[in-house]
Design an enzyme around this catalytic site. Sequence first.
Site, short mmCIF file in Angstrom:
data_model
loop_
_atom_site.label_atom_id
_atom_site.label_comp_id
_atom_site.label_asym_id
_atom_site.label_seq_id
_atom_site.Cartn_x
_atom_site.Cartn_y
_atom_site.Cartn_z
N ASP A 83 0.78 -1.23 0.00
CA ASP A 83 0.00 0.00 0.00
C ASP A 83 0.82 1.29 0.00
O ASP A 83 0.24 2.38 -0.08
CB ASP A 83 -0.96 0.01 1.21
CG ASP A 83 -0.25 -0.20 2.55
OD1 ASP A 83 0.94 0.15 2.68
OD2 ASP A 83 -0.91 -0.70 3.49
N CYS A 97 6.99 -4.49 -25.04
CA CYS A 97 7.61 -5.72 -25.55
C CYS A 97 6.56 -6.75 -25.97
O CYS A 97 6.89 -7.85 -26.39
CB CYS A 97 8.58 -6.32 -24.52
SG CYS A 97 7.78 -7.22 -23.19
N SER A 99 -0.09 -12.07 10.58
CA SER A 99 -0.65 -13.29 11.15
C SER A 99 0.34 -14.45 11.17
O SER A 99 0.01 -15.53 11.63
CB SER A 99 -1.89 -13.71 10.35
OG SER A 99 -1.53 -13.96 9.01
N HIS A 125 6.32 -7.98 -0.92
CA HIS A 125 5.26 -8.48 -1.82
C HIS A 125 4.91 -7.47 -2.90
O HIS A 125 3.83 -7.52 -3.46
CB HIS A 125 4.00 -8.83 -1.00
CG HIS A 125 4.18 -10.06 -0.15
ND1 HIS A 125 3.37 -10.35 0.94
CD2 HIS A 125 5.06 -11.08 -0.23
CE1 HIS A 125 3.77 -11.49 1.49
NE2 HIS A 125 4.79 -11.95 0.80
N CYS A 142 10.00 -8.46 -19.39
CA CYS A 142 11.20 -7.61 -19.42
C CYS A 142 11.36 -6.79 -18.14
O CYS A 142 12.31 -6.03 -18.01
CB CYS A 142 11.18 -6.70 -20.65
SG CYS A 142 9.96 -5.37 -20.55
N ALA A 175 -2.20 -1.26 16.53
CA ALA A 175 -0.85 -0.70 16.32
C ALA A 175 -0.85 0.82 16.33
O ALA A 175 0.15 1.43 16.71
CB ALA A 175 -0.27 -1.23 15.01
P1 OAD Z 1 -3.20 -11.08 7.65
O1 OAD Z 1 -4.52 -10.55 7.19
O2 OAD Z 1 -2.94 -12.52 7.47
O3 OAD Z 1 -3.01 -10.75 9.20
C1 OAD Z 1 -3.24 -9.48 9.73
C2 OAD Z 1 -2.76 -9.45 11.16
O4 OAD Z 1 -2.94 -8.14 11.65
C3 OAD Z 1 -3.53 -10.38 12.11
O5 OAD Z 1 -2.60 -11.08 12.94
C4 OAD Z 1 -4.38 -9.42 12.93
O6 OAD Z 1 -4.62 -9.90 14.25
C5 OAD Z 1 -3.50 -8.20 12.95
N1 OAD Z 1 -4.22 -6.92 13.14
C6 OAD Z 1 -5.43 -6.55 12.68
N2 OAD Z 1 -5.72 -5.28 13.01
C7 OAD Z 1 -4.64 -4.82 13.71
C8 OAD Z 1 -4.32 -3.56 14.32
N3 OAD Z 1 -5.15 -2.52 14.29
N4 OAD Z 1 -3.12 -3.46 14.94
C9 OAD Z 1 -2.26 -4.52 15.00
N5 OAD Z 1 -2.51 -5.72 14.44
C10 OAD Z 1 -3.68 -5.87 13.80
O7 OAD Z 1 -2.09 -10.17 6.94
P2 OAD Z 1 -0.53 -10.47 6.70
O8 OAD Z 1 0.05 -11.23 7.83
O9 OAD Z 1 0.10 -9.19 6.31
O10 OAD Z 1 0.22 -11.40 0.46
O11 OAD Z 1 -0.60 -11.40 5.44
C11 OAD Z 1 0.57 -11.77 4.78
C12 OAD Z 1 0.33 -11.83 3.31
O12 OAD Z 1 -0.80 -12.66 3.05
C13 OAD Z 1 -0.03 -10.53 2.66
O13 OAD Z 1 1.11 -9.75 2.35
C14 OAD Z 1 -0.74 -10.95 1.42
C15 OAD Z 1 -1.56 -12.09 1.96
O14 OAD Z 1 -1.81 -13.12 1.09
C16 OAD Z 1 0.03 -11.09 -0.84
O15 OAD Z 1 -0.95 -10.54 -1.28
C17 OAD Z 1 1.15 -11.52 -1.71
#
Ligand code: OAD
Length: 246
Positions: A104, A150, A189, A119, A130, A232
């Site tokens: 983002d 390309c 997560s 990511h 390319c 957070a």
């Molecule tokens: P997830 O959606 O799996 O997890 C989000 C985490 O944020 C969870 O542990 C929540 O408890 C926590 N959370 C939610 N609100 C919060 C807040 N206000 N303050 C602190 N923590 C909070 O997201 P990611 O772990 O980022 O990949 O997921 C990893 C990857 O999975 C992403 O980058 C994405 C997805 O598939 C791609 O798209 C390539």
Amino acid sequence: MMDPYRLAAAAIKSAASAVAVTGAGISAESGIPTFRGHGGIWEKYPPDEYATIDAYNANPDKVWKFWCDLATTLAGCKPNPAHYALAELERMGRLTAVVTQNVDNLHQDAGSRNVIEYHGNARWLVCPRCRHRDPLDLSQHGGTPPYCFCGTLMKPDVIMFGEVIPSEAIVQSALLVEKCNALIVVGTSAQVYPAARLPILAHQNGAFIIEANIVETDFTQTVTNAFLEGPAGETLPRLLRYVEQT
Ligand code: OAD
């Protein structure tokens, strides 16, 4: 029990290098839905239909529309106090880098300079052949994905399931994480590899692990030394105040 903020601040202040690893939770308070859990993006848009490279190749218009809709949402979002707290720690010389799984751009918008995008970045397009990149112009690219000069169909510059993480991001983040003395893990997560290995790697190398999340994760009882429970946008500014004042 020792105050986790005091412990975390002390670890950051004594670290020769501190690094942050962030996930979707850090942007939740900016209005961006997380991926997993109730109300998460993958609940409404199953990843095997919308987020794998095979799905994109089989049905580019459908997958394209999903990523353009997400980019439209992101375009209206601003950094929150958690992003600003990490940017301020870097400005103070207390944080070496942010490794983010988010696409983002909000860390950069908040002023963080050394950001490693694990990511990719949803504001950009990339040519899979390319590697030419173009900014995503939603006014021009709303309908169907454009072709690169390309001749190849371009894709959003995000890592879809089934793709490999760019080797630069892998190497840089591994080096940073192996060398750091404190790692701040925010809003992830711990489900998606290889990113989920970074806190484990840091722990194995003796780093103090600070975890900020609204709930416990697989890290909490295994590698985390100080758990900052809560949104957070509240916990990271509080941590910043402890670093400044204690
Ligand atoms: P997830 O959606 O799996 O997890 C989000 C985490 O944020 C969870 O542990 C929540 O408890 C926590 N959370 C939610 N609100 C919060 C807040 N206000 N303050 C602190 N923590 C909070 O997201 P990611 O772990 O980022 O990949 O997921 C990893 C990857 O999975 C992403 O980058 C994405 C997805 O598939 C791609 O798209 C390539």
